[in-house]
Structures are given as structure tokens and as C-alpha cells.
Design an enzyme around this catalytic site. Structure first.
Site, PDB file in Angstrom:
ATOM      1  N   SER A   1      16.761  -6.013  -3.895  1.00 43.78           N
ATOM      2  CA  SER A   1      17.079  -7.000  -2.844  1.00 43.78           C
ATOM      3  C   SER A   1      16.359  -8.292  -3.213  1.00 43.78           C
ATOM      4  CB  SER A   1      16.543  -6.490  -1.499  1.00 43.78           C
ATOM      5  OG  SER A   1      16.449  -7.521  -0.533  1.00 43.78           O
TER       6      SER A   1
ATOM      7  N   TYR B   1      10.188  -2.301   4.046  1.00 43.28           N
ATOM      8  CA  TYR B   1      11.349  -2.634   3.207  1.00 43.28           C
ATOM      9  C   TYR B   1      10.917  -3.502   2.015  1.00 43.28           C
ATOM     10  CZ  TYR B   1      16.260  -4.067   2.354  1.00 43.28           C
ATOM     11  OH  TYR B   1      17.505  -4.307   1.800  1.00 43.28           O
TER      12      TYR B   1
END
Ligand SMILES: NC(=O)C1=CN([C@@H]2O[C@H](COP(=O)(O)OP(=O)(O)OC[C@H]3O[C@@H](n4cnc5c(N)ncnc54)[C@H](O)[C@@H]3O)[C@@H](O)[C@H]2O)C=CC1
Ligand SMILES: CC(=O)CC(=O)O
Length: 256
Positions: free
Chosen positions: A138, A151
Site C-alpha cells: 500500500s 495497518y
């Protein structure tokens, strides 16, 4: 281009994983789908592309499920040639309020599962002297945002795992790379848009614009087709010497 190869894509009953599975199927790869929810529809979509496809419902937070899935894939298609570590979840909260069980789940699914699939896939790839490992990281593998400690930690971790595996396989025909998308309009992000709309008392359309405007300079979502295209490139011979990269597809997010 990928005829005769088998691709296992974790978390591929939805979103980015399904988009990548379809792109690989279009190139002739046989597909092992994984993920929760209804698997019949994604299976049918891939079959309609002329590819062989099976589904295994392993819970990627459970190492024993992952071992079972890897054995199942090898039994059905000889071996896994292409491994796409994509399964992932999100939880948004301040670090002091972060539920411990959510931290554990994010790290297990978004990071540790990729360690298990990789350690189990690499021996057969070494034997064949060919393999492709594509980790879906990401923009949050490169930069942070508030309220996403688990995350961001997991995604930075998977970028590190990518580099280490790329070095360990550097003299072989196995490559390991990461893709770092910005915002992609999938259920994982739709929930954040809906939560923002409810929290701020604004329309869903306004919340979507604000979410993009805050981080993604192109003001456009990255699409699953664009990510599928990059995954196909990373699986091609043109990418034989692309090793250990963390490739942004983020509309300029991390250029700021
Ligand atoms: N949507 C976005 O903007 C971005 C997403 N990503 C990453 O892309 C990956 C896929 O996310 P999306 O497609 O957006 O989400 P999604 O929610 O549409 O898909 C997630 C997939 O993972 C599966 N899954 C969830 N928990 C699982 C578990 N314990 N075991 C097995 N499968 C499980 C779901 O069934 C689903 O197939 C994730 O790793 C996410 O972090 C990265 C950057 C941006
Ligand atoms: C950009 C992403 O990876 C998605 C998110 O932060 O929720």
C-alpha cells in the site's frame, strides 16, 4: 503468456485480489482463489475467461489453514508458480484505543500470512527455477496516516519482507516485488467513506471527494484493472530483473 502456470491469489473473492486473479487468468494462468463470502460468482467470472479455477476458503489468520491451502493448490495444479499475497483488512482507531484483537488480526492477515505462503511456496519455485511473488502492500507501506497503526506497521513490514525474499532469491528465476496502491474503491475503502459521511454529516459523494483530496493528488481512484496490469507485467519475462521493488500506483500520494 502465463499458460501452464498456476497463480494463487489470497483474498481474491473481492476487490483487488479478484481483479488481479482475472488479469492473470486472461493471460492463461490457472487460478487458486481464496477468501470469504460467496466464491461461486468470482469462480464463474474466471471460468468465463477460459481459465481453470478452484477456491480454498483458508482463513489467512490461521497458519494451519494456510498449510492446508498450499497443499490443496499443489495437489490440484502440481505447484504454485505465482503467489499474490493480497488478503488484507483495515481497522481505524487511535493507538491508545486500538483493540488488541484487531491489532493481532491485522498483523496476522496483512503480514504474517505472507510469510507462511511464501515459505511454503518457495521450495517448489526453487526446484522449477521460476516463480513470481507479488505482495500487495500500500502507499501505507511507505508513508503513514494517523489512526492506522496496525495497518501501517503491517504494510511497512510487507515491504521489508519483499526486499528480504528478493535478496534470498536474487540468483534464481524467482522474483519478489510489492505493489503499493493508493485509494482503490473496494469494500475496504467504501466502509471508510461511509463512516466519514456518517461521522461528519456529509453526503457519501462529498466524503469520497474529501478522502481522495486529502491524500491522492490525481483525485482519481486507482482501479483493480490497473493493478492487474502491473501484476501481469511483474509476471512477464520483461520483469525478470525487477527485484525487491515497492511500486507505487497511488495517483501521486507518496510523491508529496
Ligand atoms: N482498497 C484500497 O484502497 C487498498 C487496498 N490495499 C490492499 O489490497 C488488499 C485487498 O484489499 P481490498 O481489495 O481493498 O479489500 P476487500 O475487502 O475488497 O477484499 C479483501 C479480500 O480479503 C479476504 N479476506 C479478508 N480476511 C481474510 C482472511 N482472514 N482470510 C482469507 N481471506 C480474507 C476477503 O474475503 C476479500 O476477498 C489488502 O491487502 C489491502 O490492504 C492496498 C492499498 C489500497
Ligand atoms: C490506501 C490503503 O492502503 C487503504 C487504507 O489505508 O485503508
Amino acid at each position: 503468456m502465463l499458460k501452464g502456470k498456476t497463480a494463487l491469489v489470497t483474498g481474491s473473492t473481492s476487490g483487488i485480489g479478484l481483479g488481479i486473479a482475472k488479469a492473470l487468468a486472461q493471460q492463461g494462468a490457472s487460478i487458486v482463489l481464496n477468501g470469504f463470502g460467496d466464491a461461486d460468482k468470482p469462480k464463474a467470472e474466471i471460468e468465463s475467461l477460459g481459465a481453470r479455477v478452484v477456491h480454498h476458503g483458508a482463513d489467512m489468520s490461521k497458519p494451519s489453514d494456510i498449510e492446508d491451502m498450499m497443499k490443496f493448490a499443489a495437489a490440484r495444479f502440481d505447484r504454485v508458480d505465482i503467489l499474490v499475497n493480497n488478503a488484507g483488512i483495515q481497522h481505524v482507531a487511535k493507538v491508545e484505543d486500538f483493540p488488541v484483537d484487531r491489532w493481532d488480526a491485522v498483523i496476522a492477515i496483512n503480514l504474517t500470512s505472507a510469510f507462511h505462503t511464501t515459505r511454503l511456496a518457495v521450495p517448489a519455485m526453487r526446484e522449477a527455477n521460476w516463480g513470481r511473488i507479488v505482495n500487495i502492500a500500500s502507499a501505507h507501506g511507505l508513508v503513514a496516516s494517523a489512526q492506522k497503526s496496525a495497518y501501517v506497521a503491517a504494510k511497512h513490514g510487507i515491504v521489508g519482507l519483499t526486499k528480504a525474499v528478493a535478496l534470498e532469491t536474487a540468483t534464481t528465476g524467482i522474483t519478489c516485488n510489492a505493489i503499493c496502491p493508493g485509494w482503490v474503491l473496494t469494500p475496504l475503502v467504501q466502509k471508510q467513506i461511509d463512516d466519514r459521511s456518517a461521522r461528519e454529516g456529509i453526503s457519501v459523494a462529498q466524503a469520497q471527494n474529501d478522502l481522495l483530496g486529502e491524500k491522492q493528488p490525481s483525485l482519481q481512484f486507482t482501479t483493480v484493472e490497473q493493478l492487474g496490469g502491473l501484476a501481469v507485467f511483474l509476471c512477464s519475462s520483461a520483469a525478470d530483473q525487477v527485484r525487491g521493488v515497492a511500486w507505487q500506483v497511488d495517483g501521486g500520494w507518496t510523491a508529496q
